[in-house]
Design a protein around this motif. Sequence first.
Motif, PDB file in Angstrom:
ATOM      1  N   TYR A 103       5.385  12.124   3.314  1.00  0.00           N
ATOM      2  CA  TYR A 103       5.921  10.770   3.271  1.00  0.00           C
ATOM      3  C   TYR A 103       6.630  10.484   4.585  1.00  0.00           C
ATOM      4  O   TYR A 103       7.613  11.154   4.932  1.00  0.00           O
ATOM      5  CB  TYR A 103       6.894  10.614   2.092  1.00  0.00           C
TER       6      TYR A 103
ATOM      7  N   GLU B  15       0.951   3.960  -3.176  1.00  0.00           N
ATOM      8  CA  GLU B  15       0.463   5.317  -2.892  1.00  0.00           C
ATOM      9  C   GLU B  15       1.582   6.341  -3.072  1.00  0.00           C
ATOM     10  O   GLU B  15       1.352   7.452  -3.577  1.00  0.00           O
ATOM     11  CB  GLU B  15      -0.097   5.370  -1.475  1.00  0.00           C
ATOM     12  N   THR B  16       2.804   5.978  -2.690  1.00  0.00           N
ATOM     13  CA  THR B  16       3.934   6.889  -2.836  1.00  0.00           C
ATOM     14  C   THR B  16       4.260   7.129  -4.299  1.00  0.00           C
ATOM     15  O   THR B  16       4.530   8.267  -4.707  1.00  0.00           O
ATOM     16  CB  THR B  16       5.163   6.334  -2.095  1.00  0.00           C
TER      17      THR B  16
ATOM     18  N   ASP C 185       0.828  -1.200   0.000  1.00  0.00           N
ATOM     19  CA  ASP C 185       0.000   0.000   0.000  1.00  0.00           C
ATOM     20  C   ASP C 185       0.867   1.256   0.000  1.00  0.00           C
ATOM     21  O   ASP C 185       0.620   2.195  -0.764  1.00  0.00           O
ATOM     22  CB  ASP C 185      -0.915   0.023   1.228  1.00  0.00           C
ATOM     23  N   GLU C 186       1.888   1.267   0.858  1.00  0.00           N
ATOM     24  CA  GLU C 186       2.726   2.459   0.962  1.00  0.00           C
ATOM     25  C   GLU C 186       3.458   2.750  -0.340  1.00  0.00           C
ATOM     26  O   GLU C 186       3.486   3.887  -0.811  1.00  0.00           O
ATOM     27  CB  GLU C 186       3.750   2.297   2.091  1.00  0.00           C
TER      28      GLU C 186
ATOM     29  N   LEU D  40       2.285   7.022  -6.905  1.00  0.00           N
ATOM     30  CA  LEU D  40       1.270   7.876  -7.528  1.00  0.00           C
ATOM     31  C   LEU D  40       1.402   9.326  -7.080  1.00  0.00           C
ATOM     32  O   LEU D  40       1.235  10.261  -7.874  1.00  0.00           O
ATOM     33  CB  LEU D  40      -0.125   7.336  -7.218  1.00  0.00           C
ATOM     34  N   ALA D  41       1.726   9.531  -5.802  1.00  0.00           N
ATOM     35  CA  ALA D  41       1.926  10.902  -5.309  1.00  0.00           C
ATOM     36  C   ALA D  41       3.199  11.503  -5.876  1.00  0.00           C
ATOM     37  O   ALA D  41       3.238  12.682  -6.272  1.00  0.00           O
ATOM     38  CB  ALA D  41       1.966  10.901  -3.783  1.00  0.00           C
TER      39      ALA D  41
ATOM     40  N   ARG E 191      -6.964  -3.504  -3.741  1.00  0.00           N
ATOM     41  CA  ARG E 191      -5.918  -2.467  -3.777  1.00  0.00           C
ATOM     42  C   ARG E 191      -5.932  -1.754  -5.130  1.00  0.00           C
ATOM     43  O   ARG E 191      -5.870  -0.519  -5.207  1.00  0.00           O
ATOM     44  CB  ARG E 191      -4.576  -3.134  -3.513  1.00  0.00           C
TER      45      ARG E 191
ATOM     46  N   ARG F  38      -9.146   0.406  -5.426  1.00  0.00           N
ATOM     47  CA  ARG F  38      -9.115   1.611  -4.579  1.00  0.00           C
ATOM     48  C   ARG F  38      -8.238   2.697  -5.193  1.00  0.00           C
ATOM     49  O   ARG F  38      -8.582   3.885  -5.153  1.00  0.00           O
ATOM     50  CB  ARG F  38      -8.596   1.245  -3.188  1.00  0.00           C
ATOM     51  N   LEU F  39      -7.118   2.294  -5.781  1.00  0.00           N
ATOM     52  CA  LEU F  39      -6.175   3.258  -6.334  1.00  0.00           C
ATOM     53  C   LEU F  39      -6.481   3.623  -7.783  1.00  0.00           C
ATOM     54  O   LEU F  39      -5.802   4.474  -8.365  1.00  0.00           O
ATOM     55  CB  LEU F  39      -4.750   2.702  -6.233  1.00  0.00           C
TER      56      LEU F  39
END
Length: 329
Positions: free
Chosen positions: A149, A136-137, A132-133, A139-140, A180, A183-184
């Motif tokens: 972060y 998400e990282t 997950d981390e 994409l950001a 996952r 959601r993303l």
Amino acid sequence: MPVTVLRFNLADPSPTPASLAARYRAAVEMAVFADERGLTTVQTEEHHATDNGWMPAPLAFAGAVLGATRRITVTVSALITPLHDPLRLAEEIAVLDLLSEGRLVTVAGIGYRPEEYAAHGRDWQWRGKLQDEVLETLLAAWTGEPFRYRGRTVRITPRPYTQPHPLLLVGGASRAAARRAARLGLPLFPSAHLPELEAYYHARRAAYGTEGRVLQPAERTCLLHVSEDPDRAWALYGAHLLHEARTYASWQAAGARSAVRSAAGDAEALRREGIYRIVTPEECVGLAAEAGPSGSLILHPLCGGMPVDEGWRSVHLFAERVVPRLTGG
């Protein structure tokens, strides 16, 4: 025509630095040859803690291939993303995306071998949270804007070539992977033909209000070697195919779902299974007709330590006597 794939993992049952150097060099040269003759994809993958040299650094290999080619796509399927530093990974993929003008495809896998996590000092029990981390990282980070972060504000440059971000898929066979991805808002790449997982993904995507798609493998996946004389090739090189099949099967837990899982204990049984296949050019054209335009032909020329010269014979037969029949050339 079907997608035409050149697969490399560079595994060798008796690797030496000299033999692996020759195999890496041959793989890049084969990718260039394939690029010039209209093949569509080079595929590689990531594994660690092996004794046969199975590809541990697919992004480095992808960079070599992308730098030497002009059209062909390189797919890393899969990258074990929880083993990577998220910020560094965002930079590396962004650079490869720029270098190739968007020809890199990354399938983010969670892995299935605790040994790989132990080798990299990662906690196997926390693999879901690590995944997950990192996703998400990524994409950001690829927005080019500052983001939080691990309690601090960071900003990653350069921005990638592909917008809104490089092609990133979530791989796996579990509902957790499908959730996952949904959601993303990322595409899902199942590790086997799993229509029920596709349905679950779309249901979760609708609930989250995200966009997405599923790249569903075919019901039957075959890894191909092309030869004028398949019987002779099986007799000479079947042990190489068997080495890869048995190695890969030994990593799979009971009940694991994979498109290329074999239960064969010898080369004859492997041949009967039909997962690893040695075919004539004419038979390969027939497989393409069966697969149809949405299918794929996966050539595996250096499988299991296959001699480089034999690998080249397979690549030439495929490029010169199969691909022209598919393209009308």
